[in-house]
Write an enzyme that holds these catalytic residues in place. Sequence first.
Site, PDB file in Angstrom:
ATOM      1  N   ILE A 149       0.771  -1.184  -0.026  1.00 16.03           N
ATOM      2  CA  ILE A 149      -0.051  -0.097   0.005  1.00 16.03           C
ATOM      3  C   ILE A 149       0.671   1.416   0.044  1.00 16.03           C
ATOM      4  O   ILE A 149       0.834   2.177  -0.753  1.00 16.03           O
ATOM      5  CB  ILE A 149      -0.883  -0.080   1.365  1.00 16.03           C
ATOM      6  CG1 ILE A 149      -2.037  -1.114   1.180  1.00 16.03           C
ATOM      7  CG2 ILE A 149      -1.553   1.310   1.321  1.00 16.03           C
ATOM      8  CD1 ILE A 149      -2.550  -1.555   2.420  1.00 16.03           C
ATOM      9  N   ARG A 170      10.161  -0.645   9.862  1.00 10.83           N
ATOM     10  CA  ARG A 170      10.575  -1.002  11.054  1.00 10.83           C
ATOM     11  C   ARG A 170      12.216  -1.108  10.897  1.00 10.83           C
ATOM     12  O   ARG A 170      13.104  -0.956  11.731  1.00 10.83           O
ATOM     13  CB  ARG A 170      10.325  -2.575  11.242  1.00 10.83           C
ATOM     14  CG  ARG A 170       8.778  -2.518  11.888  1.00 10.83           C
ATOM     15  CD  ARG A 170       8.220  -3.849  11.903  1.00 10.83           C
ATOM     16  NE  ARG A 170       8.441  -4.446  13.189  1.00 10.83           N
ATOM     17  CZ  ARG A 170       8.390  -5.723  13.446  1.00 10.83           C
ATOM     18  NH1 ARG A 170       8.248  -6.556  12.252  1.00 10.83           N
ATOM     19  NH2 ARG A 170       8.710  -6.340  14.577  1.00 10.83           N
ATOM     20  N   ARG A 173      14.833   0.030   5.655  1.00  7.67           N
ATOM     21  CA  ARG A 173      15.265  -0.538   4.291  1.00  7.67           C
ATOM     22  C   ARG A 173      14.614   0.120   3.266  1.00  7.67           C
ATOM     23  O   ARG A 173      13.294   0.451   3.144  1.00  7.67           O
ATOM     24  CB  ARG A 173      14.993  -2.009   4.172  1.00  7.67           C
ATOM     25  CG  ARG A 173      15.620  -2.704   2.803  1.00  7.67           C
ATOM     26  CD  ARG A 173      15.537  -4.279   3.076  1.00  7.67           C
ATOM     27  NE  ARG A 173      14.167  -4.728   3.479  1.00  7.67           N
ATOM     28  CZ  ARG A 173      13.385  -5.030   2.764  1.00  7.67           C
ATOM     29  NH1 ARG A 173      13.441  -5.074   1.341  1.00  7.67           N
ATOM     30  NH2 ARG A 173      12.073  -5.605   3.166  1.00  7.67           N
ATOM     31  N   ARG A 237      -5.214   0.818  10.530  1.00  2.00           N
ATOM     32  CA  ARG A 237      -6.135   0.462  11.535  1.00  2.00           C
ATOM     33  C   ARG A 237      -6.293   1.789  12.532  1.00  2.00           C
ATOM     34  O   ARG A 237      -5.382   2.547  12.947  1.00  2.00           O
ATOM     35  CB  ARG A 237      -5.558  -0.487  12.643  1.00  2.00           C
ATOM     36  CG  ARG A 237      -5.495  -1.885  11.905  1.00  2.00           C
ATOM     37  CD  ARG A 237      -7.167  -2.432  11.755  1.00  2.00           C
ATOM     38  NE  ARG A 237      -7.271  -3.763  11.065  1.00  2.00           N
ATOM     39  CZ  ARG A 237      -7.462  -3.804   9.875  1.00  2.00           C
ATOM     40  NH1 ARG A 237      -7.600  -2.737   8.924  1.00  2.00           N
ATOM     41  NH2 ARG A 237      -7.535  -5.242   9.491  1.00  2.00           N
ATOM     42  N   ASP A 261     -10.321   6.731   6.902  1.00  2.00           N
ATOM     43  CA  ASP A 261     -10.828   5.472   6.801  1.00  2.00           C
ATOM     44  C   ASP A 261     -11.139   4.155   7.812  1.00  2.00           C
ATOM     45  O   ASP A 261     -12.084   3.586   7.598  1.00  2.00           O
ATOM     46  CB  ASP A 261     -10.259   4.807   5.321  1.00  2.00           C
ATOM     47  CG  ASP A 261     -11.089   3.887   4.633  1.00  2.00           C
ATOM     48  OD1 ASP A 261     -12.656   4.256   4.454  1.00  2.00           O
ATOM     49  OD2 ASP A 261     -10.687   2.831   4.528  1.00  2.00           O
ATOM     50  N   HIS A 285     -14.541   2.688   6.269  1.00  2.00           N
ATOM     51  CA  HIS A 285     -13.517   1.478   6.177  1.00  2.00           C
ATOM     52  C   HIS A 285     -13.865   0.880   4.572  1.00  2.00           C
ATOM     53  O   HIS A 285     -14.095  -0.197   4.535  1.00  2.00           O
ATOM     54  CB  HIS A 285     -13.765   0.422   7.141  1.00  2.00           C
ATOM     55  CG  HIS A 285     -12.422  -0.301   7.116  1.00  2.00           C
ATOM     56  ND1 HIS A 285     -12.120  -1.007   8.582  1.00  2.00           N
ATOM     57  CD2 HIS A 285     -11.449  -0.748   6.362  1.00  2.00           C
ATOM     58  CE1 HIS A 285     -10.844  -1.426   8.292  1.00  2.00           C
ATOM     59  NE2 HIS A 285     -10.662  -1.648   7.061  1.00  2.00           N
TER      60      HIS A 285
END
Lengths: 326, 326
Positions: A149, A170, A173, A237, A261, A285
Amino acid sequence: MRKCYVICDYLSEENIRQISKTAQDCGFDVAFYERSEEARGNISDAEIAYCIDSTLLKEMPHLKWCHDGFAGVEKFVASGVFDSGEAVLTNSSGAYGLTISEHIIMVTLMLMRQMPRYFEIIGERGWVQDLPIRSIQGSRAAIIGTGDIGQNTARRFKALGAEKVIGFNRSGRKQECFDEVYRLEDLDRIICGTQAEAEPLDVLVLCVPGTAESSGLLSKERIARLSDKTFVINVGRGTVIDQDALLEALNEGRIAGAALDVMYPEPLPADHPLWTAKNCIITPHISGDMGLPYTVDKTVEFFCENLERYARGDDLLHRVDIEAGY
Amino acid sequence: MRKCYVICDYLSEENIRQISKTAQDCGFDVAFYERSEEARGNISDAEIAYCIDSTLLKEMPHLKWCHDGFAGVEKFVASGVFDSGEAVLTNSSGAYGLTISEHIIMVTLMLMRQMPRYFEIIGERGWVQDLPIRSIQGSRAAIIGTGDIGQNTARRFKALGAEKVIGFNRSGRKQECFDEVYRLEDLDRIICGTQAEAEPLDVLVLCVPGTAESSGLLSKERIARLSDKTFVINVGRGTVIDQDALLEALNEGRIAGAALDVMYPEPLPADHPLWTAKNCIITPHISGDMGLPYTVDKTVEFFCENLERYARGDDLLHRVDIEAGY
């Protein structure tokens, strides 16, 4: 015969044909249920399931592999069914980049071009022009989450002329479609810490999965340090944002606007103050729902490819890291 | 001293500085008025004017060159002031491609993603998902008008993955950013005539100037032959579409939807049936307004460049063809 169940209500006839043929070729007997209620009690011999309702997991004690048609798998992970490693969970990450990135481009332009305000004016049959607007061309965006996404979104921002698109993940990269990628722990330094010195962000996009790590990521403290020029867009979320703090920042004009959303709870209660927050676009959503045939076709394609792999004894693609939660 | 007047209300301090300096360097005395009423009676010695209000033309009998800050020049042309060729008219075509093409991308996504319907649902605090939606990726668009706005739009459609973007103009001359360009007289054959055989258009964009030739271009007959899969987007002039026929086609579901930034009359009366047409996004002629600094800066840049050319006796850029009307 070995049993495979497909439980969801959005498949086309062509999708069903494709799954049926693949299952047959792989030596599986496949049955389809549109609704969980119809499936319950009839699926206890499942070896494989394609489903979107985690409450069905406990109906399938012999399950070896479950494919989630969605990308977010919190409830599947939380079920504990996959903890021992005897059953494998795969998801449909990779199916949603197109539709969610188009949603993000749409709401970005709506926010930049003052559509919440213009729709109020139009609602009263008013005729106002020349409200100050902005453009994606030359803009600066930060995208938290550099998966399918995030990458699709970055590519579209750059294609529409964004000056700079940075990503956060995280590991830090680098991904080709981002100008720069940083580690999540650099968030404060890069986004929230330097607004006084640097050009403020036009858009901050959140497209991270709902995990223990991502919960509260856009905290009250971080929101307080955003610029009043910055739009916040969340498609991951609701729990990733301190929603009360965001609401306050919106209504006090401390951020430029938002497009949410996802939120909590969903559905959002009719009397929730978020509905009337200043310059906030709420959608139910839908950024990555099953309304787009491309998305459904992709999840089915992933499932069928994995079905062949499963039959051959190969490793499955799109496998969820149960510990990481996505 | 030779006189130059600038009459509009949207200039930044930087814009004013730039115009003042250029005028001075070119040997002109420049005065600024924000409103026409202030200018009236004070501009009779104008040799040059930058303005957006054609009713001021009759106040300037010695005018040699007028620069219109907008792109649409119907009223300036209709004034007759430029018929003899003694005074030259230039416009700001080329300043609007960015902002209008972003508007077009925004409303295309809003129509494809069912935002008119979702906003109704949200307005009632409802929670509905999975309405059938479409994507720009893989879509087919036709753009009538291949100037700056059409080209910017075509480029963005292609950048977002449109399968095919065709253009229409008077000559049929190919532009790089279009897959194919046809002459306007091929409209029936290409768009309206072949829907039975070919894939229907997803989007039909109208971005032509309002001229005698373009009036009624999207006629009742042509609307009748469009597909119910096709969205119609108009950012040029309302008169380019047979509006009553479009309204009927919308309400009967014979076309998929529309986004109209221009219409007639403007402002649209509060009781006009277009406000409540089915799946129709109305905006108050804002797709190319002066809310975006980039647009204003460009019109000023065009004017200043032409001011230098004028002082040197060179041909002016962005010159309007009075006979063609744009």
